[in-house]
Design a protein around this motif. Structure first.
Motif, PDB file in Angstrom:
ATOM      1  N   ARG A   8       0.840  -1.195   0.000  1.00  0.00           N
ATOM      2  CA  ARG A   8       0.000   0.000   0.000  1.00  0.00           C
ATOM      3  C   ARG A   8       0.878   1.249   0.000  1.00  0.00           C
ATOM      4  NH1 ARG A   8      -4.953   0.561   4.190  1.00  0.00           N
ATOM      5  NH2 ARG A   8      -5.488  -1.385   3.119  1.00  0.00           N
ATOM      6  N   ALA A   9       0.562   2.176  -0.899  1.00  0.00           N
ATOM      7  CA  ALA A   9       1.322   3.427  -0.958  1.00  0.00           C
ATOM      8  C   ALA A   9       0.485   4.555  -0.358  1.00  0.00           C
ATOM      9  CB  ALA A   9       1.682   3.753  -2.392  1.00  0.00           C
ATOM     10  N   GLU A  10       1.143   5.449   0.352  1.00  0.00           N
ATOM     11  CA  GLU A  10       0.443   6.588   0.956  1.00  0.00           C
ATOM     12  C   GLU A  10       0.656   7.862   0.147  1.00  0.00           C
ATOM     13  OE1 GLU A  10      -1.434   5.961   3.601  1.00  0.00           O
ATOM     14  OE2 GLU A  10      -0.660   3.958   4.094  1.00  0.00           O
ATOM     15  N   SER A  11       1.604   7.820  -0.801  1.00  0.00           N
ATOM     16  CA  SER A  11       1.860   8.996  -1.644  1.00  0.00           C
ATOM     17  C   SER A  11       2.262   8.526  -3.037  1.00  0.00           C
ATOM     18  CB  SER A  11       2.981   9.853  -1.049  1.00  0.00           C
ATOM     19  OG  SER A  11       4.213   9.173  -1.184  1.00  0.00           O
ATOM     20  N   VAL A  12       2.167   9.454  -4.004  1.00  0.00           N
ATOM     21  CA  VAL A  12       2.529   9.122  -5.385  1.00  0.00           C
ATOM     22  C   VAL A  12       4.009   8.729  -5.449  1.00  0.00           C
ATOM     23  CG1 VAL A  12       2.696  10.022  -7.733  1.00  0.00           C
ATOM     24  CG2 VAL A  12       0.743  10.645  -6.312  1.00  0.00           C
ATOM     25  N   GLU A  13       4.838   9.477  -4.732  1.00  0.00           N
ATOM     26  CA  GLU A  13       6.284   9.204  -4.734  1.00  0.00           C
ATOM     27  C   GLU A  13       6.552   7.800  -4.188  1.00  0.00           C
ATOM     28  OE1 GLU A  13       4.908  12.012  -3.264  1.00  0.00           O
ATOM     29  OE2 GLU A  13       5.224  13.122  -5.136  1.00  0.00           O
ATOM     30  N   GLU A  14       5.864   7.480  -3.093  1.00  0.00           N
ATOM     31  CA  GLU A  14       6.078   6.167  -2.479  1.00  0.00           C
ATOM     32  C   GLU A  14       5.639   5.054  -3.435  1.00  0.00           C
ATOM     33  OE1 GLU A  14       3.832   5.479   1.130  1.00  0.00           O
ATOM     34  OE2 GLU A  14       4.750   3.506   1.413  1.00  0.00           O
ATOM     35  N   ALA A  15       4.533   5.287  -4.156  1.00  0.00           N
ATOM     36  CA  ALA A  15       4.045   4.277  -5.103  1.00  0.00           C
ATOM     37  C   ALA A  15       5.070   4.043  -6.209  1.00  0.00           C
ATOM     38  CB  ALA A  15       2.706   4.723  -5.694  1.00  0.00           C
ATOM     39  N   ALA A  16       5.609   5.136  -6.755  1.00  0.00           N
ATOM     40  CA  ALA A  16       6.590   5.011  -7.842  1.00  0.00           C
ATOM     41  C   ALA A  16       7.853   4.308  -7.337  1.00  0.00           C
ATOM     42  CB  ALA A  16       6.936   6.393  -8.398  1.00  0.00           C
ATOM     43  N   LYS A  17       8.235   4.618  -6.110  1.00  0.00           N
ATOM     44  CA  LYS A  17       9.421   3.995  -5.520  1.00  0.00           C
ATOM     45  C   LYS A  17       9.195   2.492  -5.323  1.00  0.00           C
ATOM     46  CE  LYS A  17      12.413   4.764  -1.645  1.00  0.00           C
ATOM     47  NZ  LYS A  17      12.353   5.231  -0.274  1.00  0.00           N
ATOM     48  N   LYS A  18       8.012   2.149  -4.834  1.00  0.00           N
ATOM     49  CA  LYS A  18       7.707   0.727  -4.617  1.00  0.00           C
ATOM     50  C   LYS A  18       7.691  -0.023  -5.948  1.00  0.00           C
ATOM     51  CE  LYS A  18       4.903   1.065  -0.360  1.00  0.00           C
ATOM     52  NZ  LYS A  18       5.536   0.370   0.707  1.00  0.00           N
ATOM     53  N   MET A  19       7.182   0.640  -7.004  1.00  0.00           N
ATOM     54  CA  MET A  19       7.157   0.003  -8.327  1.00  0.00           C
ATOM     55  C   MET A  19       8.589  -0.218  -8.812  1.00  0.00           C
ATOM     56  SD  MET A  19       5.379  -1.303 -10.678  1.00  0.00           S
ATOM     57  CE  MET A  19       3.737  -0.785 -11.100  1.00  0.00           C
ATOM     58  N   GLY A  20       9.460   0.744  -8.508  1.00  0.00           N
ATOM     59  CA  GLY A  20      10.865   0.640  -8.923  1.00  0.00           C
ATOM     60  C   GLY A  20      11.567  -0.558  -8.299  1.00  0.00           C
ATOM     61  N   THR A  21      11.218  -0.868  -7.056  1.00  0.00           N
ATOM     62  CA  THR A  21      11.919  -1.963  -6.377  1.00  0.00           C
ATOM     63  C   THR A  21      11.219  -3.311  -6.575  1.00  0.00           C
ATOM     64  OG1 THR A  21      10.733  -1.372  -4.361  1.00  0.00           O
ATOM     65  CG2 THR A  21      12.952  -0.499  -4.579  1.00  0.00           C
ATOM     66  N   ALA A  22       9.944  -3.258  -6.972  1.00  0.00           N
ATOM     67  CA  ALA A  22       9.217  -4.521  -7.152  1.00  0.00           C
ATOM     68  C   ALA A  22       9.532  -5.108  -8.515  1.00  0.00           C
ATOM     69  CB  ALA A  22       7.717  -4.273  -7.046  1.00  0.00           C
ATOM     70  N   GLU A  23       9.620  -6.417  -8.584  1.00  0.00           N
ATOM     71  CA  GLU A  23       9.793  -7.037  -9.896  1.00  0.00           C
ATOM     72  C   GLU A  23       8.428  -7.538 -10.370  1.00  0.00           C
ATOM     73  OE1 GLU A  23      13.159 -10.083 -11.099  1.00  0.00           O
ATOM     74  OE2 GLU A  23      13.782  -8.256 -10.057  1.00  0.00           O
ATOM     75  N   GLY A  24       8.089  -7.243 -11.598  1.00  0.00           N
ATOM     76  CA  GLY A  24       6.785  -7.692 -12.103  1.00  0.00           C
ATOM     77  C   GLY A  24       5.636  -7.043 -11.371  1.00  0.00           C
ATOM     78  N   GLY A  25       5.789  -5.771 -11.030  1.00  0.00           N
ATOM     79  CA  GLY A  25       4.747  -5.079 -10.264  1.00  0.00           C
ATOM     80  C   GLY A  25       3.689  -4.464 -11.158  1.00  0.00           C
ATOM     81  N   LYS A  26       2.534  -4.238 -10.573  1.00  0.00           N
ATOM     82  CA  LYS A  26       1.450  -3.576 -11.280  1.00  0.00           C
ATOM     83  C   LYS A  26       0.718  -2.687 -10.278  1.00  0.00           C
ATOM     84  CE  LYS A  26      -1.582  -5.109 -15.036  1.00  0.00           C
ATOM     85  NZ  LYS A  26      -0.952  -4.215 -15.991  1.00  0.00           N
ATOM     86  N   TYR A  27       0.303  -1.513 -10.739  1.00  0.00           N
ATOM     87  CA  TYR A  27      -0.501  -0.658  -9.878  1.00  0.00           C
ATOM     88  C   TYR A  27      -1.926  -1.190  -9.830  1.00  0.00           C
ATOM     89  CZ  TYR A  27       3.270   2.783 -10.359  1.00  0.00           C
ATOM     90  OH  TYR A  27       4.482   3.429 -10.339  1.00  0.00           O
TER      91      TYR A  27
END
Lengths: 265, 163
Positions: A8-27
Motif C-alpha cells: 500500500r502506498a500513501e503517496s505518489v512518490e512512495e508508489a513510484a518507488k515501490k514500483m521501482g523496487t518490485a519485480e513484475g509489479g502492477k498498480y
C-alpha cells in the motif's frame, strides 16, 4: 489467482518507488478489472502497489468551468457530485452508469483510463472533452493518450494522478450497455462549445475509443440529431463478436450519437 | 503472507493470510462469518456484498489486504440486541427470498441504497440500484417490495427520532 504480494502506498512518490523496487509489479486502483483478471489467471503480477489510499489523488475541484478530477476518485463520487453535475452533467451521468453500485464504490477514473478497455465509458468522455491526463511525469492530451485496445501512452511505472478539462457548454453520454456485463456495446459522448463539436465513440471500434469526425463537422453547423441522417461509421472498423456484428454496432453508434445530441439539447 | 487487521462488525480482528486472499475468503474461512456468500465469483451476482467503510462492495473482487484497517460490516453485523434489522425484517415479512442464497448480498445492497438515498426510494430506483445483485428465484418482485417497505419504516423511524 497466482501468488502475489500487496504493497500500500500513501503517496505518489512512495508508489513510484515501490514500483521501482518490485519485480513484475502492477498498480492497482479500485481493482474492479484487475482483481477479476487475476482470478482468471489472465494477469499474474508478482506485486500489487495500491494507489487507492493516496490523499493527493482523490477528489474533484471545480473553478468556474475548469474541472480537475483526482485519479483515485471513484465512479460513485463522480456520479454523486452535484457541483460536477452542474457544470458537466455528461460525465456525472456517465459515471453513474458504469457497472453497478458496488463496482462504482471501488472503481476509479484513473484505473479505467489506464486500462483503456475498448468498451469502457470514461475514454469516450476524455476524448470528447479534450481532457488532459496528468501523470507523475507529464501531462498528456487525451488525443495522444489512447493508443488502441488496452494500449495507452503510459510508461510501465507511470501513474495517472488526475484528469482535467474545461467543461463544454453542452454535453451528454448515451450508451447501449451489454445486458450482462453493462460494458458499452456502443457508447457515444457528445460535447459542444459554440460550433466546436466533438463526438467520441467507445465499445464499438476495433482499435478502441475513437472520434467520429464526419459527425463532428456535420454537427458543427447544425447541432441536431437529424444532422447525422445519411452519415455512417465505417463498418469495416467496428468490432464484431458474439454480442453483436460490426453492422449492428455501426447502427448502434449512430443511434447512441443521436440520443446523446437530443439529451445535450 | 501478511498480517491483516480490520474491524469487522465492530470487533477488531486480525489474521495471517496470503496477500492474494480475497476479502470474502478472509471473512468466511478465517473469521467463520459464512453469511457472506460466494455466488458467481466473477463480480456479477452480488451474493458477496459487504460494507467497507460504510459502502457496499463486492467482497469477491477485493483482497483482504485492500480492506486492511477498514471497518467492515457483514450480514452478521446488522441485527442488534437480538432484533432483526428493519431490512432483514422486511425481507421476512414480504417473502423477499426463496432459496435465500442471494439474500445476504441483497440485504447489504438494500441497506446501502437506503442510506445513500436518505430513505427516499421509488420502485424504479430500487430496480436500477439492484443491477449488481442477481436472484434466480423470486423474479425480484418481493425483494423490491421488501426494500420499499424497509425504506418507509426506516424513514419513519428517522423522523420519529428527529422529532
Amino acid at each position: 489467482m497466482y501468488e502475489t504480494s500487496y504493497h500500500r502506498a500513501e503517496s505518489v512518490e512512495e508508489a513510484a518507488k515501490k514500483m521501482g523496487t518490485a519485480e513484475g509489479g502492477k498498480y492497482v486502483a479500485g481493482g474492479q478489472t484487475l482483481i477479476p483478471t487475476m482470478k482468471q489467471r489472465l494477469a499474474s503480477p508478482d506485486a500489487l502497489i495500491d494507489l487507492r489510499h493516496i490523499p493527493d489523488m482523490k477528489g474533484i475541484s471545480i473553478n468556474g468551468k475548469d474541472v480537475r478530477i483526482g485519479a483515485a476518485t471513484t465512479h460513485a463520487e463522480v456520479a454523486s457530485s452535484a457541483d460536477l453535475d452542474a457544470v458537466c452533467p455528461g460525465i456525472a451521468s456517465l459515471a453513474g452508469h458504469i457497472g453497478d453500485p458496488h463496482v462504482r464504490h471501488m472503481g476509479t477514473i484513473g484505473g479505467s483510463i489506464a486500462n483503456n478497455d475498448p468498451a469502457a465509458d470514461y475514454p469516450a468522455a476524455m476524448l470528447a472533452l479534450g481532457a488532459a491526463i496528468h501523470t507523475n511525469k507529464r501531462e498528456i492530451a487525451a488525443g495522444d493518450f489512447f493508443a488502441g485496445m488496452f494500449e495507452t501512452a503510459l510508461e510501465e511505472d507511470e501513474i495517472i494522478t488526475a484528469v482535467s478539462f474545461t467543461a463544454p457548454e453542452k454535453c451528454a453520454y448515451s450508451k447501449f450497455p451489454n445486458p450482462a456485463s453493462r460494458y458499452a456495446m456502443a457508447g457515444v459522448f457528445v460535447a459542444r462549445t459554440g460550433d466546436d463539436v466533438r463526438v467520441a465513440v467507445t465499445g464499438a471500434g476495433m482499435d478502441g475509443v475513437f472520434r467520429w469526425e464526419e459527425a463532428e463537422s456535420a454537427l458543427g453547423s447544425n447541432f441536431a440529431a437529424s444532422a447525422l441522417e445519411g452519415l455512417a461509421v465505417n463498418e469495416g472498423e467496428m468490432l464484431s463478436d458474439i454480442h453483436g456484428s460490426a453492422e449492428y454496432r455501426a447502427n448502434l453508434v449512430k443511434v447512441m450519437a443521436m440520443r446523446a445530441i437530443a439529451e445535450a439539447g | 503472507m501478511s498480517k491483516v487487521e480490520m474491524t469487522v462488525n465492530g470487533r477488531s480482528v486480525s489474521g495471517d493470510v496470503e496477500d492474494r486472499t480475497l476479502l470474502v475468503h478472509f471473512l468466511r474461512e478465517h473469521l467463520g462469518l459464512t453469511g457472506t456468500h460466494v455466488g458467481c465469483d466473477t463480480s456479477q451476482c452480488g451474493a458477496c456484498v459487504v460494507h467497507v467503510d460504510g459502502k457496499a462492495v463486492k467482497s469477491c473482487t477485493m483482497l483482504a489486504a485492500q480492506a486492511a484497517r477498514a471497518e467492515v460490516t457483514t450480514i452478521e453485523g446488522l441485527a442488534a440486541g437480538g432484533e432483526l434489522h428493519p431490512v432483514q425484517a422486511a425481507f421476512k415479512e414480504h417473502h423477499g427470498l426463496q432459496c435465500g442464497f442471494c439474500t445476504p448480498g441483497m440485504i447489504m445492497a438494500a441497506v446501502d441504497m437506503i442510506n445513500r438515498h436518505s430513505g427516499k426510494l421509488d420502485e424504479k430506483t430500487v430496480r436500477a440500484e439492484l443491477e449488481g445483485n442477481i436472484c434466480r428465484c423470486t423474479g425480484y418482485h418481493n425483494i423490491v417490495k421488501a426494500v420499499l417497505a424497509a425504506t418507509e419504516q426506516m424513514g419513519g423511524a428517522a423522523k420519529v427520532a428527529a422529532e
